[in-house]
Design an enzyme around this catalytic site. Sequence first.
Site, PDB file in Angstrom:
ATOM      1  N   GLU A 116       0.843  -1.192   0.000  1.00 28.09           N
ATOM      2  CA  GLU A 116       0.000   0.000   0.000  1.00 28.09           C
ATOM      3  C   GLU A 116       0.880   1.245   0.000  1.00 28.09           C
ATOM      4  O   GLU A 116       1.922   1.272   0.659  1.00 28.09           O
ATOM      5  CB  GLU A 116      -0.882   0.060   1.246  1.00 28.09           C
ATOM      6  CG  GLU A 116      -1.742  -1.153   1.495  1.00 28.09           C
ATOM      7  CD  GLU A 116      -2.373  -1.084   2.878  1.00 28.09           C
ATOM      8  OE1 GLU A 116      -2.119  -1.996   3.695  1.00 28.09           O
ATOM      9  OE2 GLU A 116      -3.095  -0.103   3.149  1.00 28.09           O
ATOM     10  N   LYS A 118       2.017   4.775   1.243  1.00 30.73           N
ATOM     11  CA  LYS A 118       1.939   5.426   2.556  1.00 30.73           C
ATOM     12  C   LYS A 118       1.524   6.881   2.343  1.00 30.73           C
ATOM     13  O   LYS A 118       2.344   7.736   2.025  1.00 30.73           O
ATOM     14  CB  LYS A 118       3.282   5.341   3.280  1.00 30.73           C
ATOM     15  CG  LYS A 118       3.231   5.815   4.721  1.00 30.73           C
ATOM     16  CD  LYS A 118       4.570   5.596   5.411  1.00 30.73           C
ATOM     17  CE  LYS A 118       4.502   6.023   6.875  1.00 30.73           C
ATOM     18  NZ  LYS A 118       4.214   7.466   7.013  1.00 30.73           N
ATOM     19  N   ASP A 120       0.543  10.630   2.921  1.00 30.61           N
ATOM     20  CA  ASP A 120       1.076  11.630   3.839  1.00 30.61           C
ATOM     21  C   ASP A 120      -0.086  12.448   4.398  1.00 30.61           C
ATOM     22  O   ASP A 120      -0.377  13.548   3.950  1.00 30.61           O
ATOM     23  CB  ASP A 120       2.076  12.529   3.116  1.00 30.61           C
ATOM     24  CG  ASP A 120       2.953  13.300   4.099  1.00 30.61           C
ATOM     25  OD1 ASP A 120       3.626  14.254   3.666  1.00 30.61           O
ATOM     26  OD2 ASP A 120       2.956  12.955   5.293  1.00 30.61           O
ATOM     27  N   TYR A 228      -7.122   1.725   5.533  1.00 26.64           N
ATOM     28  CA  TYR A 228      -5.974   0.828   5.409  1.00 26.64           C
ATOM     29  C   TYR A 228      -6.010  -0.352   6.374  1.00 26.64           C
ATOM     30  O   TYR A 228      -5.163  -1.250   6.280  1.00 26.64           O
ATOM     31  CB  TYR A 228      -4.654   1.591   5.567  1.00 26.64           C
ATOM     32  CG  TYR A 228      -4.441   2.308   6.867  1.00 26.64           C
ATOM     33  CD1 TYR A 228      -4.380   3.694   6.892  1.00 26.64           C
ATOM     34  CD2 TYR A 228      -4.295   1.625   8.063  1.00 26.64           C
ATOM     35  CE1 TYR A 228      -4.171   4.379   8.071  1.00 26.64           C
ATOM     36  CE2 TYR A 228      -4.086   2.298   9.253  1.00 26.64           C
ATOM     37  CZ  TYR A 228      -4.024   3.679   9.247  1.00 26.64           C
ATOM     38  OH  TYR A 228      -3.811   4.348  10.427  1.00 26.64           O
ATOM     39  N   LYS A 317      10.389   3.846   3.552  1.00 27.66           N
ATOM     40  CA  LYS A 317      10.318   5.275   3.261  1.00 27.66           C
ATOM     41  C   LYS A 317      11.077   5.609   1.983  1.00 27.66           C
ATOM     42  O   LYS A 317      12.100   5.003   1.669  1.00 27.66           O
ATOM     43  CB  LYS A 317      10.892   6.074   4.433  1.00 27.66           C
ATOM     44  CG  LYS A 317      10.251   5.758   5.775  1.00 27.66           C
ATOM     45  CD  LYS A 317       8.789   6.139   5.828  1.00 27.66           C
ATOM     46  CE  LYS A 317       8.571   7.625   5.933  1.00 27.66           C
ATOM     47  NZ  LYS A 317       8.937   8.176   7.243  1.00 27.66           N
ATOM     48  N   CYS A 411      28.620  26.897  29.702  1.00 24.50           N
ATOM     49  CA  CYS A 411      27.248  26.964  29.197  1.00 24.50           C
ATOM     50  C   CYS A 411      26.963  28.345  28.610  1.00 24.50           C
ATOM     51  O   CYS A 411      27.243  29.365  29.260  1.00 24.50           O
ATOM     52  CB  CYS A 411      26.275  26.660  30.337  1.00 24.50           C
ATOM     53  SG  CYS A 411      24.545  26.926  29.917  1.00 24.50           S
ATOM     54  N   CYS A 414      24.240  29.974  31.355  1.00 23.29           N
ATOM     55  CA  CYS A 414      24.527  30.269  32.769  1.00 23.29           C
ATOM     56  C   CYS A 414      26.018  30.301  33.096  1.00 23.29           C
ATOM     57  O   CYS A 414      26.392  30.556  34.239  1.00 23.29           O
ATOM     58  CB  CYS A 414      23.818  29.269  33.671  1.00 23.29           C
ATOM     59  SG  CYS A 414      24.529  27.609  33.610  1.00 23.29           S
ATOM     60  N   CYS A 429      25.378  20.799  30.416  1.00 22.39           N
ATOM     61  CA  CYS A 429      25.642  21.867  31.371  1.00 22.39           C
ATOM     62  C   CYS A 429      25.396  21.325  32.770  1.00 22.39           C
ATOM     63  O   CYS A 429      24.383  20.660  33.013  1.00 22.39           O
ATOM     64  CB  CYS A 429      24.716  23.057  31.089  1.00 22.39           C
ATOM     65  SG  CYS A 429      24.549  24.211  32.458  1.00 22.39           S
ATOM     66  N   CYS A 435      20.519  26.920  35.943  1.00 25.92           N
ATOM     67  CA  CYS A 435      20.579  27.290  34.533  1.00 25.92           C
ATOM     68  C   CYS A 435      19.215  27.757  34.055  1.00 25.92           C
ATOM     69  O   CYS A 435      18.239  27.014  34.092  1.00 25.92           O
ATOM     70  CB  CYS A 435      21.050  26.104  33.696  1.00 25.92           C
ATOM     71  SG  CYS A 435      21.235  26.499  31.946  1.00 25.92           S
TER      72      CYS A 435
END
Length: 677
Positions: A116, A118, A120, A228, A317, A411, A414, A429, A435
Site C-alpha cells: 500500500e 503510505k 502523507d 488501510y 520510506k 554553558c 549560565c 551543562c 541554569c
Amino acid sequence: MTDQTVLPTDVKQLHDEINAHNYRYYVLDDPSVPDAEYDRLMRQLQALEKENPELITVDSPTQRVGAQPLAEFKQVQHEVPMLSLDNAFDEQDMRDFDRRVKERLDADNDIAYACEVKLDGIAVSLLYEQGVLVRGGTRGDGQTGEDITQNVRTISSIPLRLLGHDFPDVLEVRGEIYLPKAGFEKLNETARAQEEKVFVNPRNAAAGSLRQLDSRITASRPLEMCCYSVGRVEGGELPSSHHDILLQLKEWGFKTNNELSVVTGVDACLDYYAALSEKRNQLAYEIDGIVFKVDDLAQQKTLGFVSRAPRWAIAHKFPAQEEITKLLDVEFQVGRTGAVTPVARLEPVFVGGVTVSNATLHNMDEVERLGVRIGDTVILRRAGDVIPQIVSVVLDKRPDEAQVITLPRTCPVCDSDVVRTEDEAVARCVGGLYCLAQQKEAIKHFVSRKAMDIDGMGDKLIEQLVDENLVKNIADLFSLEKDQLSALERMGEKSAQNTLDALEKSKSTTLAKFLYSLGIREVGEATALSLANYYGNLDSIISESAESLQQVPDVGPIVASYIEHFFKQAHNIETIDALKDRGLHWLDVEVDVREQPLEGLTYVLTGTLETMARDQAKALLQQLGAKVSGSVSKKTHCVVAGPGAGSKLKKAEELGLDVIDEAGLAALLKEHNVSPE
C-alpha cells in the site's frame, strides 16, 4: 434527530440513491449522473426533511454539516491501540525485515505481502455500530486521541451508513485523511486571494482542517479518506487476509487506494517500491513511502508485536528530499535536561515543502563524523516532519576561511561548566536548577499538552515569568497571583484569570501524566504509564531501587538508574512536596497485590508459543514478580522454549540453565493460581 427511524419508501429511496452516487463518485471515481442531477436529489431530500423533521436521521446524507461549533475536543480511548510502524530506509532493511518474518514463521517459501502507498496525511479511527457511523477519532498517542466525529462526518468519502447488510455489529475502520494535491493548491490559491496565511504542505493543511472546532470550516476543505485496516470488530467475521479485508471494506462503501496490490517475496516488494518511486510525482496525492504487510492474518497473529509496532508490517520510506545550502554559523542550545546541542544556522533554502534556515547537528560526534565547518556548502535533508539535518559536506566548495566547530567550555546560558562523559555523545551543562535554560524548558515540558496540559501557558508567557523572576521552578506556577500575571506584556485581567483557571483545573491529573511531566530522563509517556500501572502510587516509585525498578515492563537498567537518581535528589522531592501542598492530586492506580513468588528471578521467552501470545506470557510472569529479559545470561533463572527456539535455547543449554516448554510454563502459572484467560 433519531438514530433509527422507519423511513417512508420515498425518503429511504432518496437515501439509497444519494449514497450510491456518493459511492460511485468518491470511492469508484466513476460518477453515473451529472452534478446537476445529484444536486436535484439532495434538494428533494432537504425539502422532505424540512417539512417532516421527524424523518431526519443521523446517517441522512443531509447531516454531514450543520452542528454547532465545539468548545473543545473530547478525548477518545482506542480499545485496540493504533500502533506505529517500524521503518525501512534501504534494500537491506527490507531484506532484514523479510528474513525476520520468515525466521519467526519458520517458513521456507516466500511470504505474500500486501503493498500500500503510505499516504502523507492524518491517521484516524471510524467506529460503526449496526452500520452507522457513531464516532471518529484521531490517532493521538495510539491509546488516546481526540473526538473529531463532527468533522469526519463532513468528508464525502466517509460513509455515514455502510452499504450492504453483512457487516459486523461493531466495526472500527482505520485510515488516512489527506488533502489531494489539486485541493491543496486550490486552498492556498484562495488563501492568497484573501491575503491569509497559506499552508506549507498538504499534510499540515489536512491536520489543520481536522482540528477545526467549527465543522463547517472542515467541510469547506476538499479532504479525502482512504482506509488501510480495521481495529475493533464484534458480532461478525472478516476475510482471512489483509488484502481481502480492504476489498470487503470497499464493498461496504469505503475508499481504498487504487495502487493496492499483493506480491510474493521481498524481491517483488522491492520492484513494487521502485515502480511507485517512479510514479510518485504523477500521483494525485502526496506519499512518503510504501507500507508492506504480511497478507495472511493467521501469520500476522503468529508474528505478533514488539514494543508499539507490529512485527508483520514495515514502512519503506522514500529517500528524503535534499537540497544544497551554506552553513553560516553554529550555535549551541541548552535543553531542559542540560544537553548542549549544536544547531546549524543555514542560508535559507526551500526543501520538503518548507523554507529551512536551521538544522540539527545532534552532538559533537556527529560534527566530527561529518567533518563539517562553518562556511561549508552542505547537503540538507528533510524527510516529512523530521527535523532537517545536514547529511554531508561538499568538500570541493570549502572556502579557505572555513572555521572548525568547537564545543564551548562553559554553558552559553549560565556560564556553568560543560562536561561530556566518555560513555555519552551528548555534552551537558552542570548548572542544573541554576541554569535559566533548563528552568524554562523544564516548565515548558511540565505544562505541555501531554503532561499537565495547562491551557494558555505558552512559551512566551513562560519566558516572561522566568525572566521577571516570578517563577523559579514548576511549583511556583501555582503560587502566581492575578496582579502579577496581568502586569505582564500582552496579558490583561481576563487573560490572567483564564491562566489561573487553567492552572487550577490542571491540579487534578493522573499519576502517569504527573510522572511524565517531571521530565525524568528517558521517561516518556509509555514508561510513565507502565510505572503508574505497576506501582499504583508515587511513594512506592520514589522508594524503589534501580534494581527493583527493572521489574517494570519497558524499564531497563539505564532508565531505572535515571529514575532512582531523580528521586534521590532532595530538591526534586522538595518540589514534588511543594506541588502537593499547592493542591496537585491524582487517584492512585489499583494494582494486583497477589504474592510474587518469582521475585528476583529472570526468565527468557524464546520460540513460538501456541496457547498464548508472547506478550501475554511475559505479563503473567511479571505478575508473579519475575523479570522477563530478551537475552540469556548467567543471571537467567529459566528459559521458556517453544517450537523454533534457536540461539537463546542453545546458549541456555551451554550455560546449564533450566529450560521448560510451554506446558511447563502453563504448569508454573497454574501452581501459582495465574490463568492466561
